[in-house]
Design an enzyme around this catalytic site. Structure first.
Site, PDB file in Angstrom:
ATOM      1  N   LYS A  76      60.030  45.331  13.804  1.00  0.00           N
ATOM      2  CA  LYS A  76      59.884  46.635  13.157  1.00  0.00           C
ATOM      3  C   LYS A  76      58.968  46.445  11.948  1.00  0.00           C
ATOM      4  O   LYS A  76      59.078  45.430  11.246  1.00  0.00           O
ATOM      5  CB  LYS A  76      61.263  47.147  12.727  1.00  0.00           C
ATOM      6  CG  LYS A  76      61.251  48.549  12.108  1.00  0.00           C
ATOM      7  CD  LYS A  76      62.666  49.076  11.845  1.00  0.00           C
ATOM      8  CE  LYS A  76      62.658  50.464  11.223  1.00  0.00           C
ATOM      9  NZ  LYS A  76      64.004  51.019  11.009  1.00  0.00           N
ATOM     10  N   SER A 152      65.312  55.757  12.741  1.00  0.00           N
ATOM     11  CA  SER A 152      63.951  55.480  12.360  1.00  0.00           C
ATOM     12  C   SER A 152      63.283  54.371  13.178  1.00  0.00           C
ATOM     13  O   SER A 152      62.073  54.219  13.113  1.00  0.00           O
ATOM     14  CB  SER A 152      63.893  55.081  10.879  1.00  0.00           C
ATOM     15  OG  SER A 152      64.556  53.838  10.668  1.00  0.00           O
ATOM     16  N   SER A 176      69.834  54.120  12.253  1.00  0.00           N
ATOM     17  CA  SER A 176      68.493  53.889  12.800  1.00  0.00           C
ATOM     18  C   SER A 176      68.354  52.817  13.866  1.00  0.00           C
ATOM     19  O   SER A 176      67.285  52.680  14.456  1.00  0.00           O
ATOM     20  CB  SER A 176      67.521  53.569  11.673  1.00  0.00           C
ATOM     21  OG  SER A 176      67.149  54.759  11.027  1.00  0.00           O
TER      22      SER A 176
HETATM   23  N1  GLN Z   1      68.346  59.149   9.997  1.00  0.00           N
HETATM   24  C1  GLN Z   1      68.881  58.633   8.782  1.00  0.00           C
HETATM   25  C2  GLN Z   1      67.957  58.975   7.637  1.00  0.00           C
HETATM   26  O1  GLN Z   1      67.044  59.660   7.858  1.00  0.00           O
HETATM   27  C3  GLN Z   1      69.122  57.155   8.878  1.00  0.00           C
HETATM   28  C4  GLN Z   1      67.897  56.346   8.786  1.00  0.00           C
HETATM   29  C5  GLN Z   1      68.154  54.883   8.867  1.00  0.00           C
HETATM   30  O2  GLN Z   1      69.189  54.423   9.343  1.00  0.00           O
HETATM   31  N2  GLN Z   1      67.195  54.120   8.383  1.00  0.00           N
HETATM   32  O3  GLN Z   1      68.122  58.576   6.541  1.00  0.00           O
END
Ligand code: GLN
Length: 485
Positions: A76, A152, A176
Site C-alpha cells: 500500500k 481506503s 480499511s
Molecule cells: N473509512 C474510514 C475513514 O474514512 C476508515 C479508513 C481507514 O481505516 N483508514 O476514516
C-alpha cells in the site's frame, strides 16, 4: 502461476518449477495489460522487483531463504519505501521519495525476501471507504468495474482480487482492510493494535492505525502477517510480546469454539440478502462444531460518532507536519510565509482531508475539547468494556463486515455521512484495539459479501484458524472475477 497460493508458490520456487524472476515477470505482465482497467497501482517498481527476484533466486539456489523468499507482494502506498515514491494517495506527497524503509517493508523484503511489485492506490491519507478520494483517481472493483472496491486500501484489494499480486499489505484505522476485503472476495486481517510496527507507515490517526494484510485466503494471510508482526523499538506503541505461530496454528479443530453474534450487528441497516449469506456462514461454523450464542455490544451504535471525533482530531495533529517547508507540496510564488502555508496545504490536500482537518481542529479547540474530544474518549472506553464483557463468555465475535455489497462509483461521493456509515461494523475493533478480520461468505448477484470475525487481544492465531477451517469447508474464497482470470 497467478492462481497459486503462497504455499504452492513457495513449493514451486523451491522445486525449480519456475524461478522468482519468471513469477515476477508473469505478474508484471498482468499488471501492464490489466491494470489500466482498475488503476490499482500508483507506482510499478519493475526494475527493483526483478533485481529482488534475482537475489531471491540466488538464495534459493544456495538452499537458503524462507517460506516467502521470491514471492511477489504489493505495498500500500502508505508505507515508506526507500528510493521509491511514497504518495499516500495525495498530491501533497506526489513527489515525495522516502529516505528510509518502513519496518514492515524491511521485514518483508529484506528479511523475508519477498519481491515488491509496486505501490498500491489508496484513499488520500487513508481517509475514505471507496478509494474515490485518491489524487490518482478512483480504483475500480474487479468484480464489476462500475463499482468501488472499498477503501481506503482499494488498490491493495483490487490488485489481489484481480490476481495482479499474490498478496498485498494494507492498513486499517476504521475498517480499511476489512471493508475493501469484503467487497472484493478477499481475506483481510487487522491485527491487535501494537502487533505490527507503525514505523514508516504514514500516520492518519495514530491510536487507531494498524497495518495488516489482504490475501486470497486465511492461510496466505497467516504467512505474511507472521513475517510482519513483532516488537519494534522504533515504534513506541509496539508491544513487546512473542509472536504466536500463526501458520502452525492453522490445523486445529474448532469444535467447542464459542462464537457470539452481537444483536446490534444484525439490526436494521444490514441488507437482507447480505444478512442471509452471513447467517448461512454461521450455520457452517455450527456444522464445524462451533457453539453459537447471541451477545450484545450495547455501545456499538456510538462507534461511528466516536470515531469521527477521535480520528479527525488525531489527523489534524498528524497532518500539521505538511507545511510546505520540509517536504511535500509547496505552492509556487507565494509572497509571504503565511500565504505559502495556506496555499501549499490548500493545493496539496483534497476536500475530504481538509474536511477532517477542520473537524479535528474544531473538536480539539479550547471550549469544545471537553464537549467533544473528552466525551469521545469516554465513550471509547465504554466500547472497549463492551468487548471485555463479551470475551468473558465467547472466544470470537461474528458479524457482517459491511452493510451491503460494493456500491456504484460516485454513489456516495456527495454525502460524507452516508460514506462514513459504511464502517459501522468495523470501527469498534479499532477503538478497542482488538484484532479483526473479514472473509468472503458468498455472493449476491455476483458481488462478494464479507463476514467479520473479531477476537480478543493478540488472538490472531485463533481468528486465522477459525477462518481457515471455514475456508476448508467452503469455496467462496477461491472464486475469481471473470474478467481477470
Ligand atoms: N473509512 C474510514 C475513514 O474514512 C476508515 C479508513 C481507514 O481505516 N483508514 O476514516
Amino acid at each position: 502461476m497467478h492462481t497459486l497460493s503462497i504455499k504452492e508458490l513457495a513449493a514451486g520456487l523451491r522445486s525449480r518449477k519456475f524461478s522468482s524472476r519468471e513469477l515476477t515477470q508473469h505478474y508484471l505482465k498482468r499488471i501492464e495489460s490489466l491494470d489500466p482497467q482498475l488503476n490499482s497501482y500508483i507506482t510499478v517498481t519493475a526494475e527493483r522487483a526483478l533485481a529482488q527476484a534475482d537475489a531471491a533466486d540466488a538464495k534459493l539456489a544456495r538452499g537458503e531463504g524462507g517460506a516467502l523468499t521470491g514471492i511477489p507482494l504489493a505495498q500500500k502506498d502508505i508505507f515508506c519505501t526507500e528510493g521509491v515514491k511514497t504518495s499516500c494517495g495525495s498530491r501533497m506527497l506526489d513527489r515525495f521519495v522516502a529516505p528510509y524503509d518502513a519496518t514492515i517493508v524491511r521485514k518483508l523484503h529484506q528479511d523475508a525476501g519477498m519481491v515488491m511489485l509496486g505501490k498500491c492506490n489508496m484513499d488520500e491519507f487513508a481517509m475514505g471507504s471507496s478509494n474515490e478520494t485518491s489524487w490518482y483517481g478512483p480504483v475500480k472493483n474487479p468484480w464489476d468495474v462500475t463499482r468501488v472496491p472499498g477503501g481506503s486500501s482499494g488498490g491493495s484489494v483490487a490488485a489481489v482480487a484481480a490476481r495482479l499480486a499474490p498478496v498485498a499489505t494494507a492498513t486499517d484505522t476504521g475498517g480499511s482492510i476489512r471493508q475493501p476485503a469484503a467487497l472484493t472476495n478477499l481475506t483481510g486481517i487487522k491485527p491487535t493494535y501494537g502487533r505490527v510496527s507503525r514505523y514508516g507507515m504514514i500516520a492518519f490517526a495514530s491510536s487507531l492505525d494498524q497495518a495488516g494484510v489482504v490475501a486470497r485466503s486465511a492461510e496466505d494471510a497467516a504467512h505474511v502477517l507472521q513475517a510482519m508482526s513483532g516488537f519494534d523499538p522504533l515504534d513506541s506503541t509496539s508491544v513487546e510480546r512473542p509472536v504466536d505461530d500463526l501458520v502452525g496454528g492453522l490445523g486445529r479443530s474448532i469444535k467447542g469454539l464459542r462464537i457470539g453474534l452481537p444483536k446490534e450487528y444484525f439490526a436494521e441497516g444490514l441488507a437482507p440478502a447480505a444478512r442471509e449469506r452471513v447467517m448461512a456462514a454461521v450455520r457452517q461454523f455450527e456444522a464445524l462444531g462451533a457453539v453459537i450464542s447471541e451477545i450484545s455490544l450495547p455501545n456499538s451504535p456510538l462507534s461511528v460518532p466516536t470515531y469521527y471525533v477521535v480520528a479527525p482530531a488525531e489527523a489534524s495533529s498528524n497532518l500539521a507536519r505538511y507545511d510546505g517547508v520540509r517536504y511535500g507540496h509547496r505552492a509556487a510564488d507565494a509572497k509571504t510565509l503565511e500565504e505559502m502555508y495556506k496555499r501549499s496545504r490548500g493545493e496539496g490536500f483534497g476536500a475530504e482531508v481538509q474536511r477532517r482537518i477542520m473537524i479535528g481542529t474544531y473538536v480539539l479547540s479550547h471550549g469544545y475539547y471537553d464537549a467533544y474530544y473528552l466525551k469521545a474518549q469516554k465513550v471509547r472506553k465504554l466500547i472497549y468494556e463492551d468487548f471485555k464483557r463479551a470475551f468473558a463468555s465467547v472466544d470470537l465475535v461474528l458479524g457482517p463486515t459491511a452493510t451491503d455489497v460494493a456500491f456504484k462509483l460516485g454513489a456516495k461521493t456527495d454525502d460524507p455521512v452516508a460514506m462514513y456509515l459504511n464502517d459501522i461494523y468495523t470501527i469498534a475493533a479499532n477503538l478497542a484495539g482488538i484484532p479483526a478480520m473479514s472473509l468472503s461468505c458468498g455472493f449476491v448477484d455476483g458481488l462478494p459479501v464479507g463476514l467479520q470475525l473479531m477476537g480478543n487481544y493478540f488472538d490472531e492465531a485463533r481468528l486465522l484458524n477459525a477462518a481457515h477451517q471455514y475456508q476448508q469447508a467452503t469455496d467462496f474464497h477461491t472464486q475469481m472475477p471473470k474478467a481477470f482470470q
